[in-house]
Design a protein around this motif. Structure first.
Motif, PDB file in Angstrom:
ATOM      1  N   GLY A 117       0.777  -1.238   0.000  1.00 50.06           N
ATOM      2  CA  GLY A 117       0.000   0.000   0.000  1.00 50.06           C
ATOM      3  C   GLY A 117       0.805   1.283   0.000  1.00 50.06           C
ATOM      4  O   GLY A 117       0.233   2.369   0.096  1.00 50.06           O
ATOM      5  N   LYS A 118       2.138   1.188  -0.137  1.00 43.26           N
ATOM      6  CA  LYS A 118       2.944   2.414  -0.139  1.00 43.26           C
ATOM      7  C   LYS A 118       2.578   3.301  -1.332  1.00 43.26           C
ATOM      8  O   LYS A 118       2.292   4.486  -1.166  1.00 43.26           O
ATOM      9  N   THR A 119       2.614   2.736  -2.527  1.00 46.85           N
ATOM     10  CA  THR A 119       2.379   3.548  -3.720  1.00 46.85           C
ATOM     11  C   THR A 119       0.940   4.073  -3.750  1.00 46.85           C
ATOM     12  O   THR A 119       0.714   5.243  -4.051  1.00 46.85           O
ATOM     13  N   GLY A 120      -0.013   3.220  -3.417  1.00 48.35           N
ATOM     14  CA  GLY A 120      -1.412   3.651  -3.416  1.00 48.35           C
ATOM     15  C   GLY A 120      -1.635   4.795  -2.438  1.00 48.35           C
ATOM     16  O   GLY A 120      -2.324   5.782  -2.745  1.00 48.35           O
ATOM     17  N   LYS A 140       6.357   6.472  -9.750  1.00 52.02           N
ATOM     18  CA  LYS A 140       6.165   5.020  -9.624  1.00 52.02           C
ATOM     19  C   LYS A 140       6.424   4.553  -8.192  1.00 52.02           C
ATOM     20  O   LYS A 140       5.842   5.073  -7.260  1.00 52.02           O
ATOM     21  N   SER A 141       7.304   3.516  -8.062  1.00 54.50           N
ATOM     22  CA  SER A 141       7.655   3.004  -6.732  1.00 54.50           C
ATOM     23  C   SER A 141       9.080   3.386  -6.383  1.00 54.50           C
ATOM     24  O   SER A 141       9.806   2.603  -5.789  1.00 54.50           O
ATOM     25  N   PHE A 142       9.525   4.598  -6.727  1.00 54.06           N
ATOM     26  CA  PHE A 142      10.912   4.979  -6.465  1.00 54.06           C
ATOM     27  C   PHE A 142      11.126   5.059  -4.958  1.00 54.06           C
ATOM     28  O   PHE A 142      10.939   6.089  -4.340  1.00 54.06           O
ATOM     29  N   ASN A 143      11.523   3.927  -4.352  1.00 51.50           N
ATOM     30  CA  ASN A 143      11.549   3.870  -2.891  1.00 51.50           C
ATOM     31  C   ASN A 143      12.831   3.274  -2.314  1.00 51.50           C
ATOM     32  O   ASN A 143      12.924   3.021  -1.127  1.00 51.50           O
ATOM     33  N   ASN A 144      13.873   3.066  -3.158  1.00 52.26           N
ATOM     34  CA  ASN A 144      15.074   2.388  -2.644  1.00 52.26           C
ATOM     35  C   ASN A 144      16.274   3.326  -2.549  1.00 52.26           C
ATOM     36  O   ASN A 144      16.122   4.556  -2.588  1.00 52.26           O
ATOM     37  N   PHE A 164       6.970  10.961  -0.045  1.00 52.46           N
ATOM     38  CA  PHE A 164       8.016   9.997  -0.386  1.00 52.46           C
ATOM     39  C   PHE A 164       7.600   8.589  -0.016  1.00 52.46           C
ATOM     40  O   PHE A 164       6.991   8.357   1.029  1.00 52.46           O
ATOM     41  N   GLU A 165       7.935   7.642  -0.895  1.00 49.81           N
ATOM     42  CA  GLU A 165       7.731   6.221  -0.613  1.00 49.81           C
ATOM     43  C   GLU A 165       9.088   5.658  -0.207  1.00 49.81           C
ATOM     44  O   GLU A 165      10.088   5.899  -0.883  1.00 49.81           O
ATOM     45  N   ILE A 166       9.132   4.953   0.908  1.00 48.36           N
ATOM     46  CA  ILE A 166      10.393   4.353   1.351  1.00 48.36           C
ATOM     47  C   ILE A 166      10.195   2.849   1.509  1.00 48.36           C
ATOM     48  O   ILE A 166       9.304   2.406   2.230  1.00 48.36           O
ATOM     49  N   GLY A 323      -2.663  -1.909 -12.296  1.00 40.76           N
ATOM     50  CA  GLY A 323      -2.441  -3.228 -11.707  1.00 40.76           C
ATOM     51  C   GLY A 323      -2.813  -3.342 -10.243  1.00 40.76           C
ATOM     52  O   GLY A 323      -2.572  -4.372  -9.617  1.00 40.76           O
ATOM     53  N   ARG A 324      -3.380  -2.272  -9.648  1.00 36.07           N
ATOM     54  CA  ARG A 324      -3.801  -2.338  -8.243  1.00 36.07           C
ATOM     55  C   ARG A 324      -5.311  -2.174  -8.153  1.00 36.07           C
ATOM     56  O   ARG A 324      -5.820  -1.325  -7.435  1.00 36.07           O
ATOM     57  N   GLY A 325      -6.031  -2.977  -8.900  1.00 38.45           N
ATOM     58  CA  GLY A 325      -7.490  -2.938  -8.821  1.00 38.45           C
ATOM     59  C   GLY A 325      -8.137  -2.183  -9.975  1.00 38.45           C
ATOM     60  O   GLY A 325      -9.327  -1.881  -9.921  1.00 38.45           O
ATOM     61  N   THR A 343      -2.673  -7.249 -10.819  1.00 39.23           N
ATOM     62  CA  THR A 343      -1.486  -8.036 -11.152  1.00 39.23           C
ATOM     63  C   THR A 343      -0.187  -7.398 -10.696  1.00 39.23           C
ATOM     64  O   THR A 343       0.881  -7.973 -10.899  1.00 39.23           O
ATOM     65  N   TYR A 344      -0.240  -6.174 -10.105  1.00 36.39           N
ATOM     66  CA  TYR A 344       1.017  -5.496  -9.791  1.00 36.39           C
ATOM     67  C   TYR A 344       1.874  -6.320  -8.834  1.00 36.39           C
ATOM     68  O   TYR A 344       3.072  -6.433  -9.010  1.00 36.39           O
ATOM     69  N   ASN A 345       1.248  -6.888  -7.812  1.00 29.65           N
ATOM     70  CA  ASN A 345       2.032  -7.641  -6.835  1.00 29.65           C
ATOM     71  C   ASN A 345       1.083  -8.390  -5.906  1.00 29.65           C
ATOM     72  O   ASN A 345      -0.107  -8.120  -5.904  1.00 29.65           O
TER      73      ASN A 345
HETATM   74 MG   LIG Z   1       5.335   0.812  -4.404  1.00 36.66          MG
END
Ligand SMILES: [Mg+2]
Ligand SMILES: Nc1ncnc2c1ncn2[C@@H]1O[C@H](COP(=O)(O)OP(=O)(O)OP(=O)(O)O)[C@@H](O)[C@H]1O
Length: 473
Positions: A117-120, A140-144, A164-166, A323-325, A343-345
């Motif tokens: 649920g980070k990106t959402g 996107k999911s730029f979290n690393n 920010f997504e971490i 891909g998240r619903g 289908t995202y994950n």
């Molecule tokens: Mg994400």
């Protein structure tokens, strides 16, 4: 016109680098990939899967304003302005920290972590806050280790709200990232048994997520899930960091909890009390898990001093991220087919949540509920039982038929009543044929699996094929 993102000289100072061939041209963006580089970008030559230094000359040909390179890089004759540093990832981090430091004291920064649920959640915050003031959020999911500093470095000086997504795969990864972001508000959406291959227990995962509070600004707020079995662990980390704690969830003790909660397959209506006011809002993405994430959003908005009601109002028209619903309806001879693309994950918790959404598809509109499931990966030694445990959710959703792929899903598939067994295949592409043969007007399909199970291409193939075929019962 807004000022350029960075003046070249400011970047050189921020990265503590050495300028070469400087021409004074401003930098309007940052890129680490020449395939998506926009003219005016600073190209950062990172060493990741491949060495970015091999692409510097190509970056200048694509219009890069400058490049951040290592001391040893041998410049080509056509290269443009260079900023030389000892280590380009360190340089990018330094630029990220400088971007954070130049925000005005009124600016508010929110960081989001969690097993799902980070990106959402980040996208809900971005959409809501953008309506109120200049907002910057991760792509996107730029979290690393490179996604977070890259997102920071891309943040304009005039940003009022930063989101920010971490993420993390191992203990200790979140600490340096949250210290770079220095959030005023930090959210942990949920703690779930994912990445179990890298962790001895789910409590250890909670400990790792709890690291996010270590970067909070003095007086900052920790937003944590009151319903999660690992709430106490998260609370301990929040208190150790001196955070103001705000809890959300369905638990009667949660600070932000739904007084009204109406779930349908098309979205959720929610009523909450926050800051002494009652607020009603609608979330267009269906599912209890998304509704819970929206409570975290409400808590974070309030903690950031934003107009909660105005910001939440945007959620009624926010489609789920790809891909998240995301839903698509396909006209076929004799009726319609609904595809719910999850289908995202996948992990056991998000799998259950997605099956529950399938279970809310009205029988009046769709006759059959079909689950198309791929392996959930990285679940460690108990992966078989994690897959078998999904059976209850399949039954609770009133699922009529199951198609499955992958060696782990084979166990679950074998445990189903024969009348529920559609087909099993080793790989997702092996399900295209059996699904097309079985589909009938009035079918609702929900597809889900881990990224590596390649359910996304299967969903895409079905959307293409169904559109061009007439189905019969
Ligand atoms: Mg994400
Ligand atoms: N609170 C939640 N609990 C369980 N599942 C959730 C929750 N929120 C979202 N999900 C589901 O998890 C999946 C991934 O969602 P999302 O992309 O927002 O997560 P993420 O944490 O950003 O993932 P990643 O680690 O891959 O970046 C989606 O299927 C989504 O519906």
């Amino acid at each position: 016109m807004s000022p350029p993102l960075w003046a070249f000289d400011d970047l050189v100072r921020a990265a503590d680098g050495r300028a070469e061939r400087a021409n004074g041209a401003p930098v309007t963006g940052l890129s680490i990939d020449t395939r998506t580089l926009a003219p005016g970008d600073l190209f950062v030559a990172l060493k990741d899967q491949r060495d970015g230094h091999a692409f510097v000359t190509q970056a200048f040909r694509a219009g890069a304003a400058a490049a951040l390179v290592a001391e040893g890089y041998e410049a080509a004759p056509d290269d443009g302005p260079l900023i030389r540093v000892r280590d380009t990832l360190r340089g990018l981090e330094d630029i990220g920290r400088a971007a954070r430091a130049r925000l005005s004291p009124e600016a508010r920064v929110i960081a989001v972590t969690g097993s799902a649920g980070k990106t959402g959640t980040k996208e809900m915050l971005r959409a809501g806050l953008s309506r109120l003031a200049p907002t910057h959020a991760a792509d996107k999911s730029f979290n690393n280790h490179w996604g977070v500093p890259l997102t920071l470095a891309r943040m304009p000086a005039g940003t009022r709200f930063g989101v920010f997504e971490i993420g993390m795969n191992h203990a200790g990864e979140i600490t340096p990232l949250t210290k770079m972001v220095r959030p005023h508000v930090a959210i942990v959406t949920t703690v779930e048994p994912v990445h179990l291959a890298q962790f001895p227990s789910v409590t250890a995962i909670a400990d790792a997520k709890g690291e996010i509070f270590a970067g909070l600004e003095p007086g900052g707020a920790a937003v944590i899930n009151r319903d999660n079995p690992h709430f106490a662990t998260l609370l301990r980390h929040a208190e150790a960091a001196g955070a103001r704690v705000i809890t959300f969830g369905q638990d009667a003790r949660a600070d932000v909890r739904p007084k009204v909660l109406e779930l349908t397959s098309e979205g959720t209506s929610i009523g909450i009390e926050i800051g002494g006011r009652e607020i009603h809002y609608r979330v267009a993405s269906p599912g209890i898990h998304i509704a819970m994430n929206s409570l975290a959003v409400a808590a974070a908005l309030d903690a950031a001093g934003a107009d909660v009601e105005q910001a939440l109002d945007v959620l009624s028209s926010l489609p789920p991220p790809p891909g998240r619903g995301s839903r698509s309806e396909h006209e076929v001879a004799g009726g319609r087919v609904l595809i719910i693309d999850e289908t995202y994950n996948a992990n056991p918790a998000s799998m259950r949540a997605a099956l529950a959404v399938l279970g809310t598809v009205p029988r009046s509109a769709y006759r059959r509920r079909i689950a198309v499931l791929g392996d959930m990966l990285e679940l460690g030694p108990d992966e078989k039982s994690h897959h078998l445990s999904i059976k209850d959710a399949i039954d609770a959703a009133g699922t009529d038929l199951v198609f499955a792929c992958g060696p782990n899903m084979a166990h679950l598939f074998a445990a189903l009543r024969p009348t529920m067994q559609g087909a099993w295949a080793e790989r997702s592409d092996g399900l295209v044929g059996p699904l097309l043969a079985a589909l009938a007007p009035g079918d609702a399909l929900m597809l889900k699996g881990s990224n590596g199970s390649r359910m996304g291409p299967l969903a895409e193939a079905l959307r293409q094929e169904i559109g061009s075929r007439s189905l019969s019962g």
